[in-house]
Design an enzyme around this catalytic site. Structure first.
Site, short mmCIF file in Angstrom:
data_model
loop_
_atom_site.label_atom_id
_atom_site.label_comp_id
_atom_site.label_asym_id
_atom_site.label_seq_id
_atom_site.Cartn_x
_atom_site.Cartn_y
_atom_site.Cartn_z
N LEU A 45 64.05 34.95 47.19
CA LEU A 45 65.11 35.53 48.51
C LEU A 45 66.15 34.55 48.64
O LEU A 45 65.88 33.94 49.53
CB LEU A 45 63.55 36.47 49.47
CG LEU A 45 63.08 36.73 49.04
CD1 LEU A 45 62.06 37.81 50.59
CD2 LEU A 45 63.35 38.49 48.71
N ARG A 46 67.01 35.19 48.90
CA ARG A 46 68.23 33.63 49.82
C ARG A 46 68.62 34.58 51.01
O ARG A 46 68.38 35.53 52.01
CB ARG A 46 69.72 34.11 48.39
CG ARG A 46 69.09 34.03 47.40
CD ARG A 46 71.39 34.30 46.91
NE ARG A 46 71.03 36.54 46.95
CZ ARG A 46 72.02 37.22 47.09
NH1 ARG A 46 73.17 35.88 47.03
NH2 ARG A 46 72.14 38.37 47.48
N LYS A 70 59.59 29.53 38.73
CA LYS A 70 60.02 29.86 40.14
C LYS A 70 61.07 27.91 40.47
O LYS A 70 61.76 27.97 40.81
CB LYS A 70 59.04 29.93 41.63
CG LYS A 70 59.47 29.36 42.95
CD LYS A 70 60.42 30.38 43.53
CE LYS A 70 60.96 29.70 45.32
NZ LYS A 70 61.95 31.08 45.69
N ASN A 124 64.89 27.41 40.66
CA ASN A 124 65.34 26.05 42.21
C ASN A 124 65.77 25.30 42.02
O ASN A 124 66.97 24.70 41.77
CB ASN A 124 64.30 26.20 43.01
CG ASN A 124 64.25 27.14 43.65
OD1 ASN A 124 65.09 28.68 43.81
ND2 ASN A 124 63.24 27.61 45.01
N LEU A 155 78.78 27.62 42.29
CA LEU A 155 79.74 26.72 41.26
C LEU A 155 80.71 26.50 42.86
O LEU A 155 82.18 26.40 42.46
CB LEU A 155 80.00 27.31 40.28
CG LEU A 155 79.26 26.77 39.42
CD1 LEU A 155 80.18 27.30 38.27
CD2 LEU A 155 78.70 25.47 39.10
N CYS A 170 64.22 26.00 50.59
CA CYS A 170 63.34 25.69 49.22
C CYS A 170 63.73 24.61 48.56
O CYS A 170 63.30 23.60 47.88
CB CYS A 170 63.82 27.23 48.38
SG CYS A 170 62.96 28.95 49.30
#
Length: 436
Positions: free
Chosen positions: A153-154, A207, A211, A253, A263
Site C-alpha cells: 500500500l502506498r 516484500k 521496497n 524516477l 517502509c
C-alpha cells in the site's frame, strides 16, 4: 467470512476497512484503548484520503467493529491477520519482531477454532516459521496454518491500492492456508487481480526485495540529478527518456531530497541485516541506504547555499513548505524534512514551516521550528522558501504574493513542481534539483 485484524494502525485499519467493504465481517483489534475509543467515535488515528468515509460506511453496515480484547476478537475467525508494527530495532537495524511474537503467543492461548494466521506486517525471512513454532508450543489443539501476505500500500493512495492491486502475494505451505486465502480475496480474484502463490519464505522476501528495488530507483535518479546539475542537463527529461523504456518504467524516477516514510528506510535496513545473517552481502542496497541518508543533509546545504552559505546564514529566515515524507499523509517517519530542518537550525537559521497535515507530528521532531497556520505566514520575511513536499496546495501558490511578502525572492524547489522559466519570469532566484 469472519476476519480478525490484530493491529489498527495504517496497514491494519486500511486492510480491515477494505475487507469489510468486500462484504466480510471484520473485527479490528488494538490494545490502545484510546485509539479504539476514537475509532468508535469515527476519529481516524491516521490521515489517509477516503479512510474515514470507508470506515464509517462499514461500521454503519455492521461489517466492521473494534475491540481491545483479542480473545473475543478472534472468536470464530476464519483468518486472523497480524498487522502490528515492525520498527527498526534500536541499536542494530534489525526489524523488531517483539510485537509480532507477542500477538502470536496470545493467539495460541486463545484460538478456539480452526483458522489461518496471516502475517500482514512486513517481516524478515523466517518470521512465519517462528510464528508457527510459537503457535505449536502453545499446545492449542485446533488446526491452523501460518501464511505470509505482505502489503503493498502506498500512503496517500492505500484504498485504491488495496482494491485495485498490482498483485496479491500469498506465501502458504499447505492447501488449507491457500484455500482460506482464496476465499478471503475472492472479490478481487473475480475482478482478475493477479494472485501469486509462493512458499512462505519467498513471500516474505518479495516484500523486502520490492521496497529495496524502489528505493534503489529513487536513489539512482537522485544521483543522476546531481550529475545533471554538473553537466547542464535536465533530470526531468532524463527521467522521461529512460522511463519510456518499458524495461525500466517511469515510476519512482522523480528526483528529490531522498526517500523516507514507514517502509523504505526500515525495510532496506532489515534486508541488509538479513543478508548479513546469511552471509550474502547486498552491496547495492548498502550503497542505497548510505547515499539516501547523506542526500537529506545535502539538500539542507543546498538551501543554505541559496541564502549565501553556512558562514552567513545565522539569523536569516527560511520557510519550509511541506514536512511529511510525501503528500496526502501525516507520516513524518524518516522524512527528509527532519534532516533539512536540522541542517538549517545547526547553521543558526530561523526556520518557519507549514504542512497541510503533518505539523502535529512534526513539532516534537523539530522543536526549534516555528509551525505556521498557512504557507504565507511561513513565507513572510523569509530570505528563502524551500518546497520539501509536493502537496498540491504548493503547486498553486500565488507567487506574486509570495514575492511581495518574502524578504528575498529565493525559491528552492526540491520537488521540481514549477517550470523554471515561469518562476524566473516573475523575478525569482529559482533553484531546483537536477536542472541547470
Amino acid at each position: 467470512m469472519k476476519i480478525a485484524m490484530v493491529g489498527s494502525g495504517y496497514v491494519g485499519l486500511v486492510s480491515g476497512a477494505c475487507f469489510a467493504d468486500f462484504g466480510h465481517d471484520v473485527v479490528c483489534i488494538d490494545k490502545d484503548q484510546s485509539k479504539i475509543d476514537r475509532l468508535h467515535d469515527g476519529v481516524m488515528p491516521i490521515y489517509e484520503p477516503g479512510l474515514a468515509e470507508l470506515v464509517g460506511a462499514n461500521v454503519r453496515a455492521g461489517r466492521l467493529t473494534f475491540t481491545t480484547t483479542l480473545a473475543a476478537g478472534i472468536k470464530d475467525a476464519d483468518a486472523i491477520f497480524i498487522a502490528v508494527g515492525t520498527p527498526s530495532r534500536r541499536g542494530d537495524g534489525h526489524a523488531d519482531l517483539s510485537y509480532v511474537y507477542a500477538v502470536a503467543k496470545e493467539i495460541g492461548e486463545h484460538l478456539a477454532n480452526d483458522a489461518v494466521i496471516v502475517t500482514k506486517s512486513t517481516v524478515p525471512v523466517g518470521t512465519g516459521d517462528a510464528v508457527e513454532r510459537i503457535l505449536q508450543d502453545s499446545g492449542n489443539s485446533h488446526r491452523f496454518a501460518v501464511v505470509s501476505n505482505p502489503e503493498f500500500l502506498r500512503e496517500g493512495a492505500a484504498i485504491g491500492d488495496f482494491k485495485r492491486p498490482d498483485r496479491i502475494v500469498i506465501g502458504a505451505e499447505d492447501e488449507f492456508g491457500r484455500d482460506i486465502m482464496r476465499e478471503v480475496y475472492r472479490p478481487l480474484f473475480l475482478n482478475e487481480a493477479p494472485i501469486l502463490f509462493t512458499g512462505r519464505r519467498t513471500s516474505e522476501l518479495i516484500k523486502y526485495a520490492a521496497n529495496a528495488f524502489l528505493a534503489t530507483k529513487i536513489t539512482f535518479i537522485n544521483e543522476m540529478a546531481d550529475l545533471c546539475e554538473k553537466v547542464g542537463a535536465d533530470v526531468q527529461d532524463v527521467s522521461r527518456g529512460i522511463g519510456m523504456d518499458n524495461r525500466i518504467g517511469a515510476k519512482f524516477l522523480h528526483a528529490g531530497p531522498g526517500y523516507g516514510g514507514s517502509c523504505f528506510p526500515k525495510d532496506t535496513l532489515a534486508l541488509l541485516k538479513t543478508a548479513e545473517d546469511y552471509d550474502s552481502p547486498t552491496r547495492i542496497v548498502e550503497a542505497v541506504v548510505k547515499t539516501n541518508e547523506s542526500r537529506k543533509r545535502a539538500m539542507g546545504r543546498k538551501v543554505l547555499d541559496a541564502i549565501g552559505g553556512a558562514e552567513t546564514a545565522r539569523g536569516k529566515k527560511v520557510a519550509l513548505l511541506g514536512l511529511t515524507f510525501k503528500p496526502n499523509t501525516d507520516d513524518m517517519r524518516d522524512s527528509p524534512a527532519i534532516a533539512i530542518a536540522q541542517t538549517l537550525v545547526d547553521a543558526g537559521v530561523n526556520v518557519a514551516a507549514y504542512d497541510p497535515e503533518g505539523m502535529a507530528l512534526a513539532q516534537p521532531l523539530m522543536p526549534e521550528v516555528a509551525m505556521q497556520d498557512d504557507p504565507y505566514a511561513a513565507i513572510a520575511d523569509a530570505d528563502a522558501i524551500a518546497i520539501v513536499t509536493e502537496w498540491d496546495a504548493f503547486r498553486a501558490l500565488d507567487l506574486r504574493r509570495v514575492k511581495d511578502i518574502a524578504k528575498a525572492p529565493v525559491l528552492v524547489d526540491l520537488r521540481n513542481i514549477y517550470r523554471p522559466e515561469d518562476v524566473r519570469a516573475l523575478g525569482f532566484d529559482y533553484i531546483s534539483v537536477g536542472r541547470s
